[in-house]
Design a protein around this motif. Structure first.
Motif, PDB file in Angstrom:
ATOM      1  N   ASN A 167       0.848  -1.180   0.000  1.00 28.81           N
ATOM      2  CA  ASN A 167       0.000   0.000   0.000  1.00 28.81           C
ATOM      3  C   ASN A 167       0.890   1.238   0.000  1.00 28.81           C
ATOM      4  N   PHE A 168       0.456   2.283  -0.714  1.00 25.62           N
ATOM      5  CA  PHE A 168       1.192   3.532  -0.681  1.00 25.62           C
ATOM      6  C   PHE A 168       0.232   4.684  -0.980  1.00 25.62           C
ATOM      7  N   ILE A 169       0.740   5.928  -0.803  1.00 26.77           N
ATOM      8  CA  ILE A 169      -0.115   7.116  -0.902  1.00 26.77           C
ATOM      9  C   ILE A 169       0.473   8.067  -1.936  1.00 26.77           C
ATOM     10  N   LEU A 170      -0.423   8.646  -2.770  1.00 31.06           N
ATOM     11  CA  LEU A 170      -0.028   9.624  -3.787  1.00 31.06           C
ATOM     12  C   LEU A 170      -0.764  10.930  -3.545  1.00 31.06           C
ATOM     13  N   ASP A 171      -0.147  12.050  -3.972  1.00 28.42           N
ATOM     14  CA  ASP A 171      -0.858  13.327  -3.898  1.00 28.42           C
ATOM     15  C   ASP A 171      -1.602  13.579  -5.210  1.00 28.42           C
TER      16      ASP A 171
END
Length: 599
Positions: free
Chosen positions: A229-233
């Motif tokens: 899992n990861f987060i992007l702007d």
């Protein structure tokens, strides 16, 4: 095509059986296996995606909850009068007082920093360029994470806060500390002197938070080989990633390639990507997983199924091969015997030792050659008996009157045995049958149709064991009006079958008949408190042209389409309807029939 059929007809029975075996056994099995494997894979993939999507939502909620702790801390600083007073001194005081103010502010920020885990530093950047930073890691007034910025007013978090109102989140940034790359994201907010609001903000508070806090939420367990899992702007830049080396990088349009390039899931043949965008932060939470690993159990079952199917086909093929050889031998023997008899040798006997159908054919053929004349007579007699049986069958055909009389007889038997409920149900069934089959196209008084509906609903209540109640309301002035038979029943049946599906009690069905306010239409409403209808189907059913002309109506709306089409067929263009429905609350269908057609 004709030549193919002709060649097939010329084949021996053994070859025909093999061809038939291929056409009705092997090929269908292969097609069914392919269809089954595809549908199972799609279903499992869909279910996995739903679970992952739910996990992403939960990760987003946990992230927001963590961010709320930081924003609450920011709010405490925002309303702290001591902080505001010291900032005013830092902006307007003498050099000595400014130095003291910096020390006091650093001490105040130190207390705030120790409240919530994950905070690296808190900075106050004044309008005049003065700034104070408390760095939790260095605990030094000389060295802090922002040392590379001579003027903090050019730092991205400060610029973001200046261009926006409220609290602003700045995506993760890379910092080089003694040759070690570390990543932090920031929450910033402009600070005001509440006694001088008209002068605008006096400083900006910048809280710097370790990116590992986000990664610990996204990947709470140990690094998995099956997914990350990861987060992007908003711009597609990485805010948090299992590998810090890829934080603050742009992923590009191909997320699958980015994941492989980052060293994850490199051995995966197929990578599934799921996204969830959190509207409050504007961040996109992404999951990448190895679809083959997730579906390995399905593939194992598929392989086992294929092997079993192959073994079955091989066994059946051997059986077919043996059977066809036996068939060929028996058929050749019978054919040669027939040819001998055809040549005039009625004393010829066919010798087939098997006791299967071919042995029976041979025995019967031997008897036939000895009793040709007798068999002809038997055939003639059999035809007469067949004709007689057909006449008897025609005479014995059941007609409606026979059914009415039979139901009436059963009804009296129930009465004699005191089974009043059964008697009532049989009576209702008989009247419903009589009403349904007699002159269906004719009109009937509304009051008679209401009586039919009442009996029909009583039978349905028995069938559904009291899962619903009903009421039929008809205004007295309608008793002299006529409508076509069975016009309302399909809508009532649809409400019971679909509206009350899965409901075991508490259902309510209301049928109301009245004259419209403009006195032009007979107004009939069928309302239930059941499951309701999907909005898309409601909109389609309320579209008259779509109902009448669209032959691709979904199965779920086919019953309503037919009922509405029948309404238009009977009453023409003036007849119309309206459906109001809310899922999980209920549905109301209102029919408008020209009053002039009902008199």
């Amino acid at each position: 095509m004709h030549s193919i059929i002709s060649r097939y007809n010329d084949l021996k029975i053994g070859k025909k059986l093999i061809i038939i075996f291929l056409l009705i056994s092997i090929i269908p099995i292969i097609l069914l296996q392919v269809f089954h494997f595809t549908s199972v894979r799609e279903t499992m993939t869909s279910q996995v995606d739903e679970i992952i999507q739910s996990d992403l939502i939960q990760i987003s909620e946990r992230t927001n909850l963590s961010l709320e702790n930081y924003t609450n801390l920011m709010y405490q600083i925002y309303v702290d009068e001591n902080v505001i007073d010291e900032v005013m001194i830092l902006m307007n005081g003498t050099p000595t007082r400014r130095a003291a103010a910096k020390s006091d502010i650093r001490e105040l920020l130190h207390r705030y920093t120790s409240v919530v885990e994950g905070v690296r530093s808190i900075s106050l950047v004044c309008k005049n360029g003065e700034s104070v930073t408390y760095d939790f890691a260095t605990d030094s007034s000389m060295y802090n994470i922002w040392d590379r910025f001579k003027d903090m007013r050019i730092a991205p978090p400060y610029l973001d806060a200046e261009s926006k109102s409220g609290m602003v989140i700045t995506p993760s940034m890379k910092f080089d500390e003694n040759g070690v790359k570390k990543y932090y994201f920031h929450i910033s907010k402009r600070l005001y002197n509440f006694d001088q609001l008209e002068k605008g903000s006096i400083a900006t508070v910048i809280m710097t938070i370790d990116e590992k806090m986000l990664n610990s939420i996204c990947n709470s367990s140990e690094e998995s080989k099956t997914g990350i899992n990861f987060i992007l702007d908003d711009n597609g830049k990485v805010i948090s990633y299992p590998s810090e080396a890829y934080v603050a990088m742009s992923t590009g349009e191909n997320l699958e390639a980015f994941v492989r390039e980052s060293g994850y899931l490199q051995s995966s043949h197929n990578i599934g990507i799921n996204k969830y965008k959190d509207e409050s932060t504007g961040w996109t939470f992404v999951n990448a997983y190895d679809t083959d690993e997730m579906l390995k159990d399905v593939r194992r079952i598929q392989i086992i199924t294929v092997l079993i199917s192959a073994v079955i086909i091989m066994v059946v093929g051997l059986i077919i091969f043996y059977t066809t050889r036996t068939f060929d031998k028996s058929v050749n023997t019978i054919v040669k015997g027939m040819q001998t008899v055809q040549a005039g040798d009625l004393d010829k006997r066919i010798s087939v030792k098997s006791k299967d159908e071919f042995g029976t054919i041979a025995t019967n053929f031997n008897i036939m050659t000895a009793r040709v004349k007798e068999l002809l007579q038997q055939i003639s007699s059999a035809k007469d008996r067949q004709r007689h049986a057909e006449l008897k069958a025609l005479e014995a055909q059941i007609n409606p009157h026979f059914l009415y009389n039979t139901l009436d007889s059963i009804n009296w038997m129930a009465i004699e045995h005191g089974e009043n409920e059964i008697s009532k149900a049989l009576s209702n069934l008989g009247l419903i049958l009589r009403h349904s089959v007699s002159k269906v196209e004719e009109k009937t008084p509304i009051i008679a149709e209401c009586d039919f509906l009442q009996r029909y609903l009583e039978l349905q209540q028995i069938r559904y064991e009291g899962a619903f109640k009903y009421e039929i309301n008809m205004q007295p002035e309608l008793k002299n009006l006529y409508i076509h038979k069975l016009l309302i029943q399909p809508f009532v049946e649809n409400a019971i079958l679909h509206g009350f599906e899965g409901i075991e009690e508490g259902g309510m069905l209301s049928i109301n008949m009245d004259i419209s306010e403009d006195n032009r239409f007979l107004q009939i409403s069928i309302a239930d408190n059941g499951n309701g209808i999907e909005e898309e189907l409601v909109n389609k059913m309320n579209n008259r042209d779509a109902v009448i002309n669209d032959d691709n109506i979904d199965k779920a709306g086919l019953g309503l389409k037919n009922a509405f089409s029948r309404l238009v067929m009977y009453y023409g263009g003036m007849a119309h309807w309206n459906i109001n429905s809310v899922e999980k609350i209920g549905t109301e269908i209102t029919l408008y029939i020209p009053k002039s057609e009902c008199e």
